[in-house]
Scaffold this motif. Sequence first.
Motif, PDB file in Angstrom:
ATOM      1  N   UNK A 140      28.323  47.511 -18.108  1.00 16.06           N
ATOM      2  CA  UNK A 140      28.129  48.948 -18.266  1.00 16.06           C
ATOM      3  C   UNK A 140      27.790  49.235 -19.733  1.00 16.06           C
ATOM      4  N   UNK A 141      27.202  50.377 -20.006  1.00 14.44           N
ATOM      5  CA  UNK A 141      26.857  50.712 -21.387  1.00 14.44           C
ATOM      6  C   UNK A 141      27.712  51.841 -21.948  1.00 14.44           C
ATOM      7  N   UNK A 142      28.493  52.503 -21.094  1.00 18.76           N
ATOM      8  CA  UNK A 142      29.384  53.575 -21.547  1.00 18.76           C
ATOM      9  C   UNK A 142      30.821  53.074 -21.497  1.00 18.76           C
ATOM     10  N   UNK A 143      31.503  53.136 -22.628  1.00 19.93           N
ATOM     11  CA  UNK A 143      32.866  52.629 -22.724  1.00 19.93           C
ATOM     12  C   UNK A 143      33.788  53.695 -23.288  1.00 19.93           C
ATOM     13  N   UNK A 144      35.066  53.529 -23.024  1.00 18.69           N
ATOM     14  CA  UNK A 144      36.075  54.342 -23.705  1.00 18.69           C
ATOM     15  C   UNK A 144      36.375  53.703 -25.057  1.00 18.69           C
ATOM     16  N   UNK A 145      36.804  54.516 -26.000  1.00 24.49           N
ATOM     17  CA  UNK A 145      37.068  54.008 -27.348  1.00 24.49           C
ATOM     18  C   UNK A 145      38.071  52.864 -27.332  1.00 24.49           C
ATOM     19  N   UNK A 146      39.145  53.018 -26.551  1.00 23.76           N
ATOM     20  CA  UNK A 146      40.178  51.982 -26.544  1.00 23.76           C
ATOM     21  C   UNK A 146      39.662  50.654 -26.016  1.00 23.76           C
ATOM     22  N   UNK A 147      38.659  50.684 -25.130  1.00 26.81           N
ATOM     23  CA  UNK A 147      38.083  49.444 -24.615  1.00 26.81           C
ATOM     24  C   UNK A 147      37.364  48.679 -25.713  1.00 26.81           C
ATOM     25  N   UNK A 148      36.600  49.393 -26.528  1.00 30.79           N
ATOM     26  CA  UNK A 148      35.881  48.746 -27.631  1.00 30.79           C
ATOM     27  C   UNK A 148      36.865  48.274 -28.704  1.00 30.79           C
ATOM     28  N   UNK A 149      37.881  49.085 -28.986  1.00 27.26           N
ATOM     29  CA  UNK A 149      38.911  48.680 -29.953  1.00 27.26           C
ATOM     30  C   UNK A 149      39.575  47.383 -29.496  1.00 27.26           C
ATOM     31  N   UNK A 150      39.968  47.335 -28.234  1.00 27.14           N
ATOM     32  CA  UNK A 150      40.630  46.128 -27.709  1.00 27.14           C
ATOM     33  C   UNK A 150      39.709  44.912 -27.769  1.00 27.14           C
ATOM     34  N   UNK A 151      38.426  45.127 -27.461  1.00 26.53           N
ATOM     35  CA  UNK A 151      37.464  44.023 -27.497  1.00 26.53           C
ATOM     36  C   UNK A 151      37.348  43.462 -28.914  1.00 26.53           C
ATOM     37  N   UNK A 152      37.216  44.330 -29.895  1.00 28.66           N
ATOM     38  CA  UNK A 152      37.070  43.882 -31.288  1.00 28.66           C
ATOM     39  C   UNK A 152      38.338  43.179 -31.759  1.00 28.66           C
ATOM     40  N   UNK A 153      39.486  43.773 -31.474  1.00 32.69           N
ATOM     41  CA  UNK A 153      40.746  43.189 -31.946  1.00 32.69           C
ATOM     42  C   UNK A 153      41.099  41.888 -31.227  1.00 32.69           C
ATOM     43  N   UNK A 154      40.476  41.649 -30.053  1.00 32.44           N
ATOM     44  CA  UNK A 154      40.693  40.364 -29.378  1.00 32.44           C
ATOM     45  C   UNK A 154      40.067  39.221 -30.176  1.00 32.44           C
ATOM     46  N   UNK A 155      39.095  39.547 -31.026  1.00 27.01           N
ATOM     47  CA  UNK A 155      38.449  38.542 -31.883  1.00 27.01           C
ATOM     48  C   UNK A 155      38.921  38.684 -33.328  1.00 27.01           C
ATOM     49  N   UNK A 156      38.967  39.921 -33.805  1.00 28.75           N
ATOM     50  CA  UNK A 156      39.361  40.189 -35.196  1.00 28.75           C
ATOM     51  C   UNK A 156      40.869  40.370 -35.268  1.00 28.75           C
ATOM     52  N   UNK A 157      41.589  39.313 -34.949  1.00 30.38           N
ATOM     53  CA  UNK A 157      43.040  39.360 -34.907  1.00 30.38           C
ATOM     54  C   UNK A 157      43.658  39.239 -36.286  1.00 30.38           C
ATOM     55  N   UNK A 158      44.994  39.198 -36.347  1.00 25.34           N
ATOM     56  CA  UNK A 158      45.697  39.111 -37.630  1.00 25.34           C
ATOM     57  C   UNK A 158      45.291  37.870 -38.425  1.00 25.34           C
ATOM     58  N   UNK A 159      45.168  38.043 -39.728  1.00 24.55           N
ATOM     59  CA  UNK A 159      44.804  36.936 -40.625  1.00 24.55           C
ATOM     60  C   UNK A 159      46.048  36.467 -41.369  1.00 24.55           C
ATOM     61  N   UNK A 160      46.259  35.170 -41.389  1.00 25.95           N
ATOM     62  CA  UNK A 160      47.408  34.606 -42.099  1.00 25.95           C
ATOM     63  C   UNK A 160      47.161  34.637 -43.605  1.00 25.95           C
ATOM     64  N   UNK A 161      48.160  35.046 -44.365  1.00 28.13           N
ATOM     65  CA  UNK A 161      48.007  35.096 -45.826  1.00 28.13           C
ATOM     66  C   UNK A 161      47.937  33.709 -46.452  1.00 28.13           C
ATOM     67  N   UNK A 162      48.372  32.690 -45.704  1.00 25.67           N
ATOM     68  CA  UNK A 162      48.353  31.343 -46.280  1.00 25.67           C
ATOM     69  C   UNK A 162      46.982  30.693 -46.219  1.00 25.67           C
ATOM     70  N   UNK A 163      45.960  31.445 -45.809  1.00 20.48           N
ATOM     71  CA  UNK A 163      44.598  30.924 -45.854  1.00 20.48           C
ATOM     72  C   UNK A 163      44.045  30.997 -47.278  1.00 20.48           C
ATOM     73  N   UNK A 164      42.978  30.201 -47.489  1.00 19.28           N
ATOM     74  CA  UNK A 164      42.378  30.127 -48.819  1.00 19.28           C
ATOM     75  C   UNK A 164      40.897  30.462 -48.767  1.00 19.28           C
ATOM     76  N   UNK A 165      40.437  31.155 -49.801  1.00 20.31           N
ATOM     77  CA  UNK A 165      39.027  31.492 -49.975  1.00 20.31           C
ATOM     78  C   UNK A 165      38.641  31.116 -51.391  1.00 20.31           C
TER      79      UNK A 165
END
Length: 441
Positions: free
Chosen positions: A59-84
């Motif tokens: 479908x091309x029409x979504x509710x806001x919470x659906x898109x939020x959940x989709x993004x957060x399923x990939x962009x999850x919490x980042x551990x501070x012990x990572x290095x850049x």
Amino acid sequence: MEKHFNSTIPEITHEMLNPEFWIRHSETSSRIIGCYDKIESFNNKSISTNHIKDIFDFKIQYAKNEVVDLILSISGPIKKEMYRNGLKLNEEDIKKLQTNLAIDKIPYNPVVKYGIITYRTVVKSYPTDDKFFDNKEEYVIDRLMESAINICEPVLVFHESYDKEWYFIESYNCKGWVRKKYLAIGNKNDIEEYTKSEDFLIVTGRRIYTNYNPIDKRTSLIPIDMGVKLRLVERNCIPNEVDDMDVLASYVIYLPVRNEKNGKLEFVKTLIPICADVKVGFLHYTEENIIKQSFKFLGERYGWGGDFFSRDCSSLVLDVLKTMGVYIPRNTSNQSDENLGIVKKMNGLKVYQKKNFLDWLHPGSILYMKGHVMIYLGKYNEEYYIIHDTIGFYLSCICKTKTGDLKYIKANGVTLTPMSIAYTTSGQNYIDALIASKIFI
């Protein structure tokens, strides 16, 4: 050539680096594993079981919470012990990343757009070019890497980053953030017609390039990876020349390009040299072709998630099978799902039982260990061989037994491995570590 050959792995000879060696000695078959109808049925079943997606059925029409959940399923919490860049992440670094998600900018009823990838790029779990590692010394496994995505790949575009440089997308087998400049927004029907056209070239080489084009830089020296489908121009629409070059010795295709002024999709007639490693239509789905295609990657550097303009173990298998029209999930864990394809589970079998099974197994079959996938080449001189894309493995110092210290082979690429003397990082023999074999059909 053999005088320039140096084998760091016992029981690997120079002649083994040629796929014809395995085709001769392992009785590899040219029989058809699956005809087109059977492959199409497999792909449709994979879609119905949610192993892969048909984005044109979304479908091309979504509710806001659906898109939020989709993004957060990939962009999850980042551990501070990572290095850049050798430095430990701090709260400010993480806050900047989360801000760039622009979650608060998602409208109440977001409308999804269709797009197509116009240049091979990476898919990240966060909208950033930065690489995050588990320690200061690591440089291979970027924990923000999700996948790589090739030119001509259709995608759904859900959201734009706060800096307006990234899109959150979903393709048939991955989702995440891609650079906006490598994607063009287009009409769904146009993109679907392009993607599902029955008149196409399939890239059968590891990677090909379009010709240098002094007229239109958008089509000049574009890298196109194995398995990419390129729609052919209809015979009655083929011109005599394209950008001041005669078409006699070329295929004429439609190449998707991005209009830099508005980001919209255009299809431009482009030449693919007749000498390029391509084929009109898919390759036959045979054991022989699986092995021939996999050897085209031999020696390519390992790229976690598709990093380093390269591949990892699961994308090697994926790209090989795409040349035959077989579409499978992106990650090893999803590929090895027991409900996908014809599976022989090997958990619980003793080593001798697994060897007996390998004696029977057809070359070109796909083998799985936990977190790793390989292509079986067959048995030769009482040894079992695989081709795979790997960071590294251990070898027994004394062949056939684990006597003495294990030696680490820093492969970092596609290589051949004798299974009886190879060990995982946990010290388990490769044959003992097998959990399944599979044929995707």
